[in-house]
Design a protein around this motif. Structure first.
Motif, mmCIF file in Angstrom:
data_model
loop_
_atom_site.group_PDB
_atom_site.id
_atom_site.type_symbol
_atom_site.label_atom_id
_atom_site.label_comp_id
_atom_site.label_asym_id
_atom_site.label_seq_id
_atom_site.Cartn_x
_atom_site.Cartn_y
_atom_site.Cartn_z
ATOM 1 N N PHE A 102 0.824 -1.209 0.000
ATOM 2 C CA PHE A 102 0.000 0.000 0.000
ATOM 3 C C PHE A 102 0.861 1.263 0.000
ATOM 4 O O PHE A 102 0.495 2.274 -0.625
ATOM 5 C CB PHE A 102 -0.934 0.003 1.212
ATOM 6 N N ALA A 103 1.995 1.229 0.689
ATOM 7 C CA ALA A 103 2.851 2.409 0.755
ATOM 8 C C ALA A 103 3.428 2.759 -0.617
ATOM 9 O O ALA A 103 3.488 3.934 -0.997
ATOM 10 C CB ALA A 103 3.990 2.176 1.755
ATOM 11 N N ILE A 104 3.848 1.751 -1.356
ATOM 12 C CA ILE A 104 4.364 1.999 -2.699
ATOM 13 C C ILE A 104 3.255 2.563 -3.592
ATOM 14 O O ILE A 104 3.463 3.511 -4.357
ATOM 15 C CB ILE A 104 4.935 0.695 -3.298
ATOM 16 N N VAL A 163 5.723 5.452 3.229
ATOM 17 C CA VAL A 163 5.128 6.509 2.404
ATOM 18 C C VAL A 163 5.967 7.783 2.489
ATOM 19 O O VAL A 163 6.261 8.429 1.467
ATOM 20 C CB VAL A 163 3.676 6.788 2.847
ATOM 21 N N ALA A 164 6.356 8.157 3.710
ATOM 22 C CA ALA A 164 7.179 9.362 3.875
ATOM 23 C C ALA A 164 8.516 9.223 3.159
ATOM 24 O O ALA A 164 9.003 10.178 2.537
ATOM 25 C CB ALA A 164 7.390 9.648 5.360
ATOM 26 N N ILE A 192 13.737 4.152 -6.687
ATOM 27 C CA ILE A 192 12.888 4.634 -5.594
ATOM 28 C C ILE A 192 13.081 3.819 -4.322
ATOM 29 O O ILE A 192 13.337 4.374 -3.245
ATOM 30 C CB ILE A 192 11.412 4.628 -6.029
ATOM 31 N N LEU A 193 12.975 2.488 -4.424
ATOM 32 C CA LEU A 193 13.097 1.663 -3.216
ATOM 33 C C LEU A 193 14.486 1.740 -2.578
ATOM 34 O O LEU A 193 14.589 1.857 -1.353
ATOM 35 C CB LEU A 193 12.723 0.212 -3.536
ATOM 36 N N PRO A 194 15.566 1.691 -3.356
ATOM 37 C CA PRO A 194 16.883 1.856 -2.706
ATOM 38 C C PRO A 194 17.043 3.216 -2.033
ATOM 39 O O PRO A 194 17.608 3.314 -0.934
ATOM 40 C CB PRO A 194 17.868 1.694 -3.872
ATOM 41 N N ALA A 195 16.541 4.279 -2.668
ATOM 42 C CA ALA A 195 16.669 5.607 -2.073
ATOM 43 C C ALA A 195 15.810 5.749 -0.819
ATOM 44 O O ALA A 195 16.171 6.473 0.120
ATOM 45 C CB ALA A 195 16.281 6.679 -3.092
ATOM 46 N N ALA A 196 14.685 5.066 -0.790
ATOM 47 C CA ALA A 196 13.777 5.155 0.362
ATOM 48 C C ALA A 196 14.066 4.099 1.421
ATOM 49 O O ALA A 196 13.392 4.080 2.462
ATOM 50 C CB ALA A 196 12.327 5.010 -0.110
ATOM 51 N N SER A 197 15.032 3.232 1.189
ATOM 52 C CA SER A 197 15.274 2.099 2.089
ATOM 53 C C SER A 197 15.587 2.493 3.529
ATOM 54 O O SER A 197 15.161 1.785 4.450
ATOM 55 C CB SER A 197 16.386 1.207 1.529
ATOM 56 N N PRO A 198 16.318 3.587 3.817
ATOM 57 C CA PRO A 198 16.532 3.935 5.233
ATOM 58 C C PRO A 198 15.234 4.155 5.997
ATOM 59 O O PRO A 198 15.057 3.637 7.106
ATOM 60 C CB PRO A 198 17.379 5.219 5.151
#
Length: 277
Positions: A102-104, A163-164, A192-198
């Motif tokens: 859902f977040a993606i 989401v954030a 997107i996912l690697p950049a948002a992984s933290p």
């Protein structure tokens, strides 16, 4: 003893002292500091109970807990630990997995955010105990209701952080991906996912911690096995030693699970060390 960070202006003597200190010794110092307060608390409890300052039926002496632990270990203690652990991880995987999906969807689609975000924000505000009567009515007292409650607890921290993190990805990275003509799913997977992984991993760690909390809430209400059942049984039989042992077990299991998540986080975010260097 702490030393200042080294710079070009750091005196030679200080730099020499810093280099002479073994990293293992510094690590040992850090661990000793970490166990100082727990050891002090145990000693104070022992003294207060033995001197009669605190009644033993309210708080047993720490030295007497070992015998109680041995008695529990000869019984169903390991079954209680196993039952609670698999409930936590099963509910965590279900709740966090759905939250990531859902977040993606919400993080990348403005229309999805408009439709779903208000409802999720309202559901997030509902206290955990408020779900229990409804889940018991719908699903009964079997495992399904407990797993569902834990999944609910794991869903929202992962969803909110993911989401954030996704919406906080630098748009320049996406523009670069578009320049290289990456397809939509390639952009999600490689940019997107690697950049948002933290942020995502932070949410997963918080979700795992809350999963233990929701597990206790579920087992305190309706369970015949689990650490939450031990807590309830100790209260009903006026056995504070069992209650304290259950609390200690929760602390240990929670620490172990958080440590595992931290190892995964460090492995997935090794690039941060390269950036720092």
């Amino acid at each position: 003893m702490s030393y200042p960070l080294e710079t070009d202006d750091t005196p030679i003597k200080i730099r020499a002292v810093n280099k002479s200190i073994s990293p293992r010794w510094l690590k040992l110092q850090s661990r000793l500091k970490g166990i100082f307060l727990p050891i002090l608390l145990v000693i104070l409890c022992e003294v207060f109970v033995r001197t009669g300052f605190i009644a033993s039926y309210l708080l047993p002496a720490p030295s007497s807990l070992w015998q109680s632990l041995v008695e529990l270990a000869k019984g169903d203690l390991w079954q209680h630990i196993w039952t609670s652990t698999w409930r936590v991880f099963f509910g965590f995987f279900i709740g966090s997995g759905l939250a990531l999906i859902f977040a993606i969807f919400v993080g990348l689609n403005k229309h999805a955010e408009d439709f779903l975000e208000p409802s999720f924000s309202a559901l997030k505000s509902i206290p955990s105990l408020a779900w229990i009567p409804l889940l018991l009515l719908w699903l009964g007292i079997d495992e399904t209701s407990k797993i569902t409650l834990i999944a609910i607890g794991a869903f929202f921290p992962t969803y909110t952080n993911a989401v954030a993190a996704i919406q906080g990805v630098d748009r320049k990275l996406i523009e670069v991906a578009q320049v290289y003509r990456l397809k939509y799913f390639q952009q999600i997977k490689e940019i997107i996912l690697p950049a948002a992984s933290p942020g995502i991993l932070t949410g997963l760690r918080n979700s795992l911690s809350l999963s233990w909390l929701f597990m206790i809430a579920a087992e305190l209400i309706a369970a015949t096995q689990g650490i939450g059942y031990l807590l309830s049984d100790g209260r009903e039989t006026s056995r504070p030693d069992i209650v304290i042992i259950a609390i200690i077990l929760l602390a240990i299991l929670g620490k172990i699970s958080d440590g595992l998540m931290k190892l995964i986080e460090n492995k997935q975010l090794r690039w941060r060390d390269v950036v720092k260097k």
